[in-house]
Design a protein around this motif. Structure first.
Motif, PDB file in Angstrom:
ATOM      1  N   GLY A 275       2.644  -7.240 -10.071  1.00 14.53           N
ATOM      2  CA  GLY A 275       1.278  -7.605  -9.712  1.00 14.53           C
ATOM      3  C   GLY A 275       1.148  -8.380  -8.407  1.00 14.53           C
ATOM      4  N   GLN A 276       2.240  -8.450  -7.656  1.00 13.76           N
ATOM      5  CA  GLN A 276       2.259  -9.290  -6.462  1.00 13.76           C
ATOM      6  C   GLN A 276       1.957  -8.501  -5.182  1.00 13.76           C
ATOM      7  N   GLY A 277       1.673  -7.208  -5.325  1.00 16.15           N
ATOM      8  CA  GLY A 277       1.577  -6.343  -4.154  1.00 16.15           C
ATOM      9  C   GLY A 277       0.636  -6.830  -3.071  1.00 16.15           C
ATOM     10  N   LEU A 278      -0.599  -7.120  -3.435  1.00 15.47           N
ATOM     11  CA  LEU A 278      -1.564  -7.472  -2.388  1.00 15.47           C
ATOM     12  C   LEU A 278      -1.325  -8.873  -1.829  1.00 15.47           C
ATOM     13  N   ALA A 279      -0.770  -9.763  -2.627  1.00 14.43           N
ATOM     14  CA  ALA A 279      -0.398 -11.083  -2.086  1.00 14.43           C
ATOM     15  C   ALA A 279       0.694 -10.891  -1.024  1.00 14.43           C
ATOM     16  N   ASN A 280       1.623  -9.991  -1.304  1.00 13.66           N
ATOM     17  CA  ASN A 280       2.674  -9.705  -0.319  1.00 13.66           C
ATOM     18  C   ASN A 280       2.116  -9.006   0.916  1.00 13.66           C
ATOM     19  N   VAL A 281       1.118  -8.145   0.715  1.00 13.17           N
ATOM     20  CA  VAL A 281       0.444  -7.527   1.872  1.00 13.17           C
ATOM     21  C   VAL A 281      -0.172  -8.611   2.746  1.00 13.17           C
ATOM     22  N   LEU A 282      -0.864  -9.541   2.108  1.00 11.50           N
ATOM     23  CA  LEU A 282      -1.499 -10.621   2.873  1.00 11.50           C
ATOM     24  C   LEU A 282      -0.460 -11.353   3.717  1.00 11.50           C
ATOM     25  N   ALA A 283       0.684 -11.653   3.104  1.00  8.91           N
ATOM     26  CA  ALA A 283       1.759 -12.338   3.834  1.00  8.91           C
ATOM     27  C   ALA A 283       2.204 -11.508   5.034  1.00  8.91           C
ATOM     28  N   ALA A 284       2.386 -10.217   4.811  1.00 13.50           N
ATOM     29  CA  ALA A 284       2.862  -9.332   5.883  1.00 13.50           C
ATOM     30  C   ALA A 284       1.849  -9.237   7.017  1.00 13.50           C
ATOM     31  N   VAL A 285       0.581  -9.139   6.643  1.00 12.47           N
ATOM     32  CA  VAL A 285      -0.478  -9.009   7.647  1.00 12.47           C
ATOM     33  C   VAL A 285      -0.654 -10.330   8.402  1.00 12.47           C
ATOM     34  N   GLU A 286      -0.509 -11.430   7.677  1.00 12.98           N
ATOM     35  CA  GLU A 286      -0.667 -12.740   8.327  1.00 12.98           C
ATOM     36  C   GLU A 286       0.391 -12.977   9.409  1.00 12.98           C
TER      37      GLU A 286
ATOM     38  N   GLY B  21     -12.037  -8.215   7.208  1.00 17.62           N
ATOM     39  CA  GLY B  21     -12.491  -7.922   8.564  1.00 17.62           C
ATOM     40  C   GLY B  21     -11.473  -7.143   9.382  1.00 17.62           C
ATOM     41  N   LEU B  22     -10.440  -6.639   8.714  1.00 16.17           N
ATOM     42  CA  LEU B  22      -9.438  -5.834   9.416  1.00 16.17           C
ATOM     43  C   LEU B  22      -9.814  -4.362   9.302  1.00 16.17           C
ATOM     44  N   LYS B  23     -10.012  -3.726  10.420  1.00 14.82           N
ATOM     45  CA  LYS B  23     -10.459  -2.328  10.421  1.00 14.82           C
ATOM     46  C   LYS B  23      -9.312  -1.385  10.047  1.00 14.82           C
ATOM     47  N   THR B  24      -9.607  -0.480   9.116  1.00 16.19           N
ATOM     48  CA  THR B  24      -8.613   0.523   8.711  1.00 16.19           C
ATOM     49  C   THR B  24      -9.038   1.928   9.140  1.00 16.19           C
ATOM     50  N   GLY B  25     -10.312   2.071   9.501  1.00 12.63           N
ATOM     51  CA  GLY B  25     -10.834   3.402   9.823  1.00 12.63           C
ATOM     52  C   GLY B  25     -11.099   4.251   8.587  1.00 12.63           C
ATOM     53  N   ILE B  26     -10.997   3.642   7.412  1.00 13.05           N
ATOM     54  CA  ILE B  26     -11.103   4.417   6.169  1.00 13.05           C
ATOM     55  C   ILE B  26     -12.466   4.217   5.506  1.00 13.05           C
ATOM     56  N   ASP B  27     -13.052   5.321   5.061  1.00 13.87           N
ATOM     57  CA  ASP B  27     -14.338   5.305   4.374  1.00 13.87           C
ATOM     58  C   ASP B  27     -14.085   5.239   2.864  1.00 13.87           C
ATOM     59  N   PHE B  28     -14.623   4.213   2.225  1.00 14.55           N
ATOM     60  CA  PHE B  28     -14.289   3.990   0.822  1.00 14.55           C
ATOM     61  C   PHE B  28     -14.810   5.107  -0.094  1.00 14.55           C
ATOM     62  N   ASP B  29     -16.000   5.579   0.148  1.00 13.92           N
ATOM     63  CA  ASP B  29     -16.557   6.643  -0.705  1.00 13.92           C
ATOM     64  C   ASP B  29     -15.722   7.926  -0.595  1.00 13.92           C
ATOM     65  N   LYS B  30     -15.312   8.224   0.612  1.00 14.52           N
ATOM     66  CA  LYS B  30     -14.477   9.425   0.801  1.00 14.52           C
ATOM     67  C   LYS B  30     -13.086   9.226   0.196  1.00 14.52           C
TER      68      LYS B  30
ATOM     69  N   MET C 147     -11.230   8.397  18.105  1.00 15.99           N
ATOM     70  CA  MET C 147     -11.101   7.523  16.938  1.00 15.99           C
ATOM     71  C   MET C 147     -11.300   6.073  17.366  1.00 15.99           C
ATOM     72  N   ASN C 148     -12.018   5.305  16.532  1.00 16.43           N
ATOM     73  CA  ASN C 148     -12.190   3.892  16.819  1.00 16.43           C
ATOM     74  C   ASN C 148     -10.865   3.157  16.626  1.00 16.43           C
ATOM     75  N   LYS C 149     -10.758   2.042  17.266  1.00 16.97           N
ATOM     76  CA  LYS C 149      -9.564   1.216  17.155  1.00 16.97           C
ATOM     77  C   LYS C 149      -9.421   0.724  15.714  1.00 16.97           C
ATOM     78  N   ILE C 150      -8.195   0.773  15.205  1.00  9.99           N
ATOM     79  CA  ILE C 150      -7.977   0.188  13.888  1.00  9.99           C
ATOM     80  C   ILE C 150      -6.996  -0.967  13.999  1.00  9.99           C
ATOM     81  N   ASP C 151      -7.130  -1.920  13.079  1.00  7.42           N
ATOM     82  CA  ASP C 151      -6.265  -3.102  13.097  1.00  7.42           C
ATOM     83  C   ASP C 151      -5.008  -2.869  12.273  1.00  7.42           C
ATOM     84  N   ILE C 152      -5.196  -2.250  11.117  1.00  4.45           N
ATOM     85  CA  ILE C 152      -4.071  -2.011  10.225  1.00  4.45           C
ATOM     86  C   ILE C 152      -4.037  -0.530   9.869  1.00  4.45           C
ATOM     87  N   GLU C 153      -2.853   0.048   9.994  1.00  4.54           N
ATOM     88  CA  GLU C 153      -2.670   1.448   9.673  1.00  4.54           C
ATOM     89  C   GLU C 153      -2.195   1.556   8.220  1.00  4.54           C
TER      90      GLU C 153
END
Lengths: 305, 305
Positions: free
Chosen positions: B217-228, B267-276, B1-7
């Motif tokens: 509606g704040q979920g992804l803003a909070n994700v950004l904070a957590a990832v930052e 630019g954060l790798k998740t290893g996830i294919d969007f179509d799949k 498996m390739n390296k991922i940045d965020i699980e």
């Protein structure tokens, strides 16, 4: 008025009403604008001075803009795509003109039927017109760089092109530029990077605001990015209505109600009262019964403190 | 498996299915889990080992967990509220047990019918059980601090209490703790501050993940904070299904599809294919025709590159 940290600029009466098929009656527009102002919204883009045969929803633009100007303390902005629109905007005595300039030339041709060169000429004509006014009567001129984060027709947009056009708009005489994610392509890393590049080119004081869409649900994450680097004006639309008729598949402004919750929860003062904002939302819900209003906070309510 | 940045840790089969009235058939659960794994989701919380009379949707938990364990490379997590659940989880040979510990004691009583002290005793019993296994067969034990950002019953929750309980969970023998915004109260400033406080108390390596809801509606803003600030595991639910049955008015996990777009766009790798991932979404849509699936990116599609 108390000091505010972030200025929420409501674009629903322009970007929202532009994108829906229902026409909001003039009296409802006035009620809505009044309710938004009462809630503490400091700036409202009240509509577009555009040809009525293409945009019948703005046939009452002059009356609406002139009404908005009677509301104490409210900054009134309008979108004008050309000199004719600017003449009307001056007649309405608005505080601010926003001139759209699409970074994607294909989108520009489809949106305003002009190349970049033709659009820059139009901006110069508008600037010349404004400069004939006494200094203290001149509205602020913003060049709004649409499709700045990507285009649904051209795809990705070179950031250097955004910077060049920002410089060209300032050279043409704009007071400031804005960045618009017309298509909902932006991500937080890109938002921070592009703001930085434009600041380097034209100075921080000439880029203070951003217009983000929620097409892919990324709107508030992008707001956070913009606020973290120091932008102080965020556009949004009540109920998230709106989008762009010339960018296929692009829909959904960020939702004012959720934006205000985000900012206030982070301790950033907006001067906006949430309950009164809900009253303004009810005006829209009543006037546009067939239009879906977005937003999570209106359903969930504010947290228990 | 390739390296991922965020699980990305998919919690739909647990948090999603727990909160809806429809029961997903066992075969559909397996199809869904398989499709998620095929899309590259590295970890799935496949359900809860809870009393069947209260949660009939998890009656097939053992079969589902054991099936998930046959999928090569997939980390299988389950929620267990008590020793009995932990015994089953060990039987199913899962990689990870998540034990919920609500910072709001009122919520704890309503959710698992236990005080903090009783819950810590339960954690200790589970730890003792796990420690009887050979070292290389022990699942990871996560103490998940729910209502960490506020409670719909108690209101605001003292941050010092979150820190104390994080320390207590580590002392009780957990390998790590997680923070859960069960109620959708979190904001990005709070997310960053609370992560910092918990890190100071228990060390960065013991808090790597966060569970956020999109109630306001704040979920992804909070994700950004957590990832930052440096968290590396983000929970989410396909189609945003789920919430918490014991927190009135709380609904809506963050949407896996929009989360993956956010992370990859940055630019954060998740290893996830969007179509799949969309194929997995179709499995859910087919199996749960009456459940509303959230998410903007599935409708808008990926940007034109």
């Amino acid at each position: 008025m108390n000091k505010i940290d972030i200025e929420v600029s409501e674009v629903g009466p322009r970007d929202g009403l532009q994108s829906i098929s229902q026409i909001m009656p003039t009296e409802a527009k006035k009620l809505w604008i009044k309710a938004l102002a009462l809630a503490g919204i400091p700036e409202i883009e009240v509509g577009s001075f555009v040809p009525v045969r293409i945009f019948p929803q703005f046939a009452d633009m002059m009356e609406v803009a002139q009404y908005a100007r009677t509301i104490e303390g409210l900054k009134v902005a309008v979108l004008v795509p050309n000199l004719k629109g600017a003449e009307n905007a001056i007649k309405a005595d608005v505080h601010k003109l926003t001139i759209p300039m699409s970074v994607s030339e294909t989108h520009s041709l489809r949106n305003v039927n002009r190349t970049h060169e033709q659009m820059l000429d139009e901006v110069k004509s508008i600037v010349n017109l404004i400069r004939q006014l006494p200094v203290d009567e001149r509205p602020v001129i913003e060049g709004a760089l649409s499709t700045a984060f990507g285009c649904t027709i051209e795809g990705s947009v070179p950031e250097d092109r955004v910077v060049e056009l920002a410089e060209a708009l300032m050279e043409a005489g704009c007071d400031e530029v804005g960045l618009s994610d017309t298509t909902g392509y932006a991500n937080p890393v890109q938002v921070k990077r592009l703001i930085g590049k434009v600041w380097t080119a034209i100075g921080r004081e000439h880029l203070t605001g951003i217009h983000l869409h929620n097409t892919r649900g990324q709107g508030l994450a992008n707001v956070l990015a913009a606020v973290e680097v120091g932008l102080t004006t965020i556009d949004s639309s009540m109920g998230g209505i709106g989008g762009c008729p010339a960018a296929p598949g692009a829909s959904g402004n960020i939702v004012t109600e959720d934006l205000v919750f985000l900012l206030e929860a982070m301790g950033l003062k907006t001067g906006i009262d949430f309950d009164k904002l809900m009253a303004a939302r009810n005006v829209v819900a009543t006037a546009l019964p067939d239009v879906e209003l977005y937003g999570f906070t209106p359903d969930a309510g504010l947290p228990l403190s």
